[in-house]
Design a protein around this motif. Sequence first.
Motif, PDB file in Angstrom:
ATOM      1  N   LEU A 181      12.701  17.321 -49.584  1.00 29.15           N
ATOM      2  CA  LEU A 181      12.794  18.597 -48.877  1.00 29.15           C
ATOM      3  C   LEU A 181      13.568  18.455 -47.566  1.00 29.15           C
ATOM      4  O   LEU A 181      14.402  19.308 -47.237  1.00 29.15           O
ATOM      5  CB  LEU A 181      11.386  19.133 -48.591  1.00 29.15           C
ATOM      6  N   SER A 182      13.313  17.380 -46.831  1.00 26.15           N
ATOM      7  CA  SER A 182      13.974  17.134 -45.547  1.00 26.15           C
ATOM      8  C   SER A 182      14.357  15.656 -45.451  1.00 26.15           C
ATOM      9  O   SER A 182      13.700  14.873 -44.746  1.00 26.15           O
ATOM     10  CB  SER A 182      13.045  17.511 -44.386  1.00 26.15           C
ATOM     11  N   PRO A 183      15.416  15.252 -46.164  1.00 25.78           N
ATOM     12  CA  PRO A 183      15.765  13.826 -46.203  1.00 25.78           C
ATOM     13  C   PRO A 183      16.159  13.247 -44.852  1.00 25.78           C
ATOM     14  O   PRO A 183      16.074  12.036 -44.640  1.00 25.78           O
ATOM     15  CB  PRO A 183      16.953  13.776 -47.188  1.00 25.78           C
ATOM     16  N   TRP A 184      16.594  14.098 -43.902  1.00 25.58           N
ATOM     17  CA  TRP A 184      17.006  13.590 -42.588  1.00 25.58           C
ATOM     18  C   TRP A 184      15.849  12.971 -41.806  1.00 25.58           C
ATOM     19  O   TRP A 184      16.068  12.133 -40.935  1.00 25.58           O
ATOM     20  CB  TRP A 184      17.634  14.722 -41.771  1.00 25.58           C
ATOM     21  N   LEU A 185      14.612  13.370 -42.120  1.00 21.67           N
ATOM     22  CA  LEU A 185      13.454  12.810 -41.409  1.00 21.67           C
ATOM     23  C   LEU A 185      13.271  11.331 -41.711  1.00 21.67           C
ATOM     24  O   LEU A 185      12.711  10.593 -40.900  1.00 21.67           O
ATOM     25  CB  LEU A 185      12.188  13.585 -41.779  1.00 21.67           C
ATOM     26  N   VAL A 186      13.742  10.893 -42.882  1.00 22.08           N
ATOM     27  CA  VAL A 186      13.676   9.478 -43.260  1.00 22.08           C
ATOM     28  C   VAL A 186      14.993   8.780 -42.943  1.00 22.08           C
ATOM     29  O   VAL A 186      15.014   7.614 -42.535  1.00 22.08           O
ATOM     30  CB  VAL A 186      13.345   9.337 -44.758  1.00 22.08           C
ATOM     31  N   THR A 187      16.092   9.518 -43.110  1.00 22.65           N
ATOM     32  CA  THR A 187      17.424   8.916 -42.966  1.00 22.65           C
ATOM     33  C   THR A 187      17.707   8.447 -41.547  1.00 22.65           C
ATOM     34  O   THR A 187      18.153   7.313 -41.334  1.00 22.65           O
ATOM     35  CB  THR A 187      18.506   9.921 -43.390  1.00 22.65           C
ATOM     36  N   PHE A 188      17.439   9.293 -40.552  1.00 19.08           N
ATOM     37  CA  PHE A 188      17.799   8.945 -39.173  1.00 19.08           C
ATOM     38  C   PHE A 188      17.029   7.738 -38.633  1.00 19.08           C
ATOM     39  O   PHE A 188      17.632   6.854 -38.008  1.00 19.08           O
ATOM     40  CB  PHE A 188      17.629  10.160 -38.260  1.00 19.08           C
TER      41      PHE A 188
ATOM     42  N   SER B 277      12.846  16.219 -33.795  1.00 18.93           N
ATOM     43  CA  SER B 277      13.123  14.926 -34.432  1.00 18.93           C
ATOM     44  C   SER B 277      13.841  13.964 -33.506  1.00 18.93           C
ATOM     45  O   SER B 277      13.589  12.753 -33.543  1.00 18.93           O
ATOM     46  CB  SER B 277      13.958  15.133 -35.702  1.00 18.93           C
ATOM     47  N   LEU B 278      14.749  14.479 -32.661  1.00 16.39           N
ATOM     48  CA  LEU B 278      15.479  13.593 -31.754  1.00 16.39           C
ATOM     49  C   LEU B 278      14.540  12.966 -30.727  1.00 16.39           C
ATOM     50  O   LEU B 278      14.629  11.763 -30.453  1.00 16.39           O
ATOM     51  CB  LEU B 278      16.592  14.374 -31.052  1.00 16.39           C
ATOM     52  N   SER B 279      13.634  13.749 -30.165  1.00 16.90           N
ATOM     53  CA  SER B 279      12.669  13.218 -29.198  1.00 16.90           C
ATOM     54  C   SER B 279      11.764  12.187 -29.853  1.00 16.90           C
ATOM     55  O   SER B 279      11.480  11.124 -29.279  1.00 16.90           O
ATOM     56  CB  SER B 279      11.820  14.352 -28.609  1.00 16.90           C
ATOM     57  N   ARG B 280      11.322  12.448 -31.057  1.00 14.01           N
ATOM     58  CA  ARG B 280      10.453  11.512 -31.772  1.00 14.01           C
ATOM     59  C   ARG B 280      11.225  10.246 -32.156  1.00 14.01           C
ATOM     60  O   ARG B 280      10.672   9.145 -32.145  1.00 14.01           O
ATOM     61  CB  ARG B 280       9.873  12.186 -33.015  1.00 14.01           C
ATOM     62  N   LEU B 281      12.522  10.414 -32.467  1.00 11.59           N
ATOM     63  CA  LEU B 281      13.335   9.251 -32.816  1.00 11.59           C
ATOM     64  C   LEU B 281      13.469   8.296 -31.634  1.00 11.59           C
ATOM     65  O   LEU B 281      13.274   7.084 -31.778  1.00 11.59           O
ATOM     66  CB  LEU B 281      14.715   9.715 -33.288  1.00 11.59           C
ATOM     67  N   PHE B 282      13.762   8.826 -30.448  1.00 14.06           N
ATOM     68  CA  PHE B 282      13.936   7.962 -29.280  1.00 14.06           C
ATOM     69  C   PHE B 282      12.593   7.432 -28.780  1.00 14.06           C
ATOM     70  O   PHE B 282      12.530   6.331 -28.225  1.00 14.06           O
ATOM     71  CB  PHE B 282      14.679   8.708 -28.177  1.00 14.06           C
ATOM     72  N   HIS B 283      11.530   8.213 -28.971  1.00 11.71           N
ATOM     73  CA  HIS B 283      10.211   7.696 -28.628  1.00 11.71           C
ATOM     74  C   HIS B 283       9.851   6.533 -29.557  1.00 11.71           C
ATOM     75  O   HIS B 283       9.301   5.512 -29.119  1.00 11.71           O
ATOM     76  CB  HIS B 283       9.168   8.804 -28.747  1.00 11.71           C
ATOM     77  N   GLY B 284      10.182   6.677 -30.844  1.00 10.26           N
ATOM     78  CA  GLY B 284       9.951   5.589 -31.793  1.00 10.26           C
ATOM     79  C   GLY B 284      10.817   4.377 -31.492  1.00 10.26           C
ATOM     80  O   GLY B 284      10.379   3.227 -31.603  1.00 10.26           O
ATOM     81  N   LEU B 285      12.075   4.632 -31.087  1.00  5.25           N
ATOM     82  CA  LEU B 285      12.974   3.539 -30.715  1.00  5.25           C
ATOM     83  C   LEU B 285      12.439   2.781 -29.507  1.00  5.25           C
ATOM     84  O   LEU B 285      12.582   1.558 -29.415  1.00  5.25           O
ATOM     85  CB  LEU B 285      14.364   4.102 -30.431  1.00  5.25           C
ATOM     86  N   GLN B 286      11.819   3.508 -28.603  1.00  8.78           N
ATOM     87  CA  GLN B 286      11.245   2.876 -27.410  1.00  8.78           C
ATOM     88  C   GLN B 286      10.197   1.838 -27.795  1.00  8.78           C
ATOM     89  O   GLN B 286      10.173   0.727 -27.247  1.00  8.78           O
ATOM     90  CB  GLN B 286      10.632   3.949 -26.518  1.00  8.78           C
ATOM     91  N   LEU B 287       9.345   2.181 -28.753  1.00  9.36           N
ATOM     92  CA  LEU B 287       8.300   1.245 -29.168  1.00  9.36           C
ATOM     93  C   LEU B 287       8.860   0.115 -30.019  1.00  9.36           C
ATOM     94  O   LEU B 287       8.475  -1.049 -29.860  1.00  9.36           O
ATOM     95  CB  LEU B 287       7.212   1.994 -29.946  1.00  9.36           C
ATOM     96  N   THR B 288       9.789   0.434 -30.933  1.00 15.41           N
ATOM     97  CA  THR B 288      10.322  -0.594 -31.827  1.00 15.41           C
ATOM     98  C   THR B 288      11.228  -1.556 -31.081  1.00 15.41           C
ATOM     99  O   THR B 288      11.039  -2.780 -31.119  1.00 15.41           O
ATOM    100  CB  THR B 288      11.107   0.059 -32.982  1.00 15.41           C
TER     101      THR B 288
END
Length: 296
Positions: free
Chosen positions: A261-268, A87-98
């Motif tokens: 089930l995994s609220p952190w996937l939306v929260t972060f 999730s951390l890698s995907r978060l920063f990859h998403g941040l890179q695009l946004t």
Amino acid sequence: MLINNEFNEDKIQSPLQYIWAIFKSKNIAVVAMWFIIVLVLASLFAPWFFPHSPLEQNADKMLLPPYWFEGGDINHILGTDDLGRDSLSRLFHGLQLTLGGALIITVCVSLLGMAIGASAALTKGIKASVLHHLLDALLTIPSLLSALILIAIFGPSYINCLIAISLSLLPQFIRGSFLAIEQELSKQYIVALQLDGATKLRLFRFGIMPNILEPTITIINRLFTLAVIEIATLGFLGFGAQLPQTELGSLIASSVDLIYLSPWLVTFPGITIFLVIMMANVFAEGLRHAVIEGEE
């Protein structure tokens, strides 16, 4: 031997140095500036910092919670998604695009919008009148709706998303810069420069631009905020970044079904969008106040 400093001259600061000195005294604004810089650097160099690829799947580690919860794994600090991706890698990859997309939009629209707005304000006659009424017509359409219409024409993709948002936000910046420059043109020192024979370029560079920094900062900040929101919104709706690309809005959309089930996937990703917008506004507000105090 004593050194007599009686005749030493004080160094006179340039206007930018003076504004920077005032800005540095505003601790919260400086913290916001460094926060944004760290986010930009982290998103740029994320592939070298994080050991996991945002696309690497692991069937043995699906839906791991963040490491501080029971069952978490220190190798996956923010846990994993339903395919075992970090999730951390995907978060920063998403941040890179946004964040990267919002910065590109802000720079391109600011330069083009200021050029068009300045040329319209400094030009009188039918050209300025046509542009004035055209902008009024375009501003009646919400920018997000304009972006959706353009995406429907261009087709959904990340590049088309950036182009559509840029075109939808451009009239707002042109209008804002046009009004700021037009208001400045009525002041006496501008009239004096015109009577002195200053060209339009010199008039804009040395007379108008230094005195419209404060409204320009406000317009640019609003432009950046809207760009972040609209990139995330189009990504959430499926019109922005397409698989295998990851963007913060699309991250939230892909995890909505797992929110219980995994609220952190939306929260972060949501917290990241909120922090980027909040820190950008704090930084811009601190810079705006520094400019105001510098002019006084």
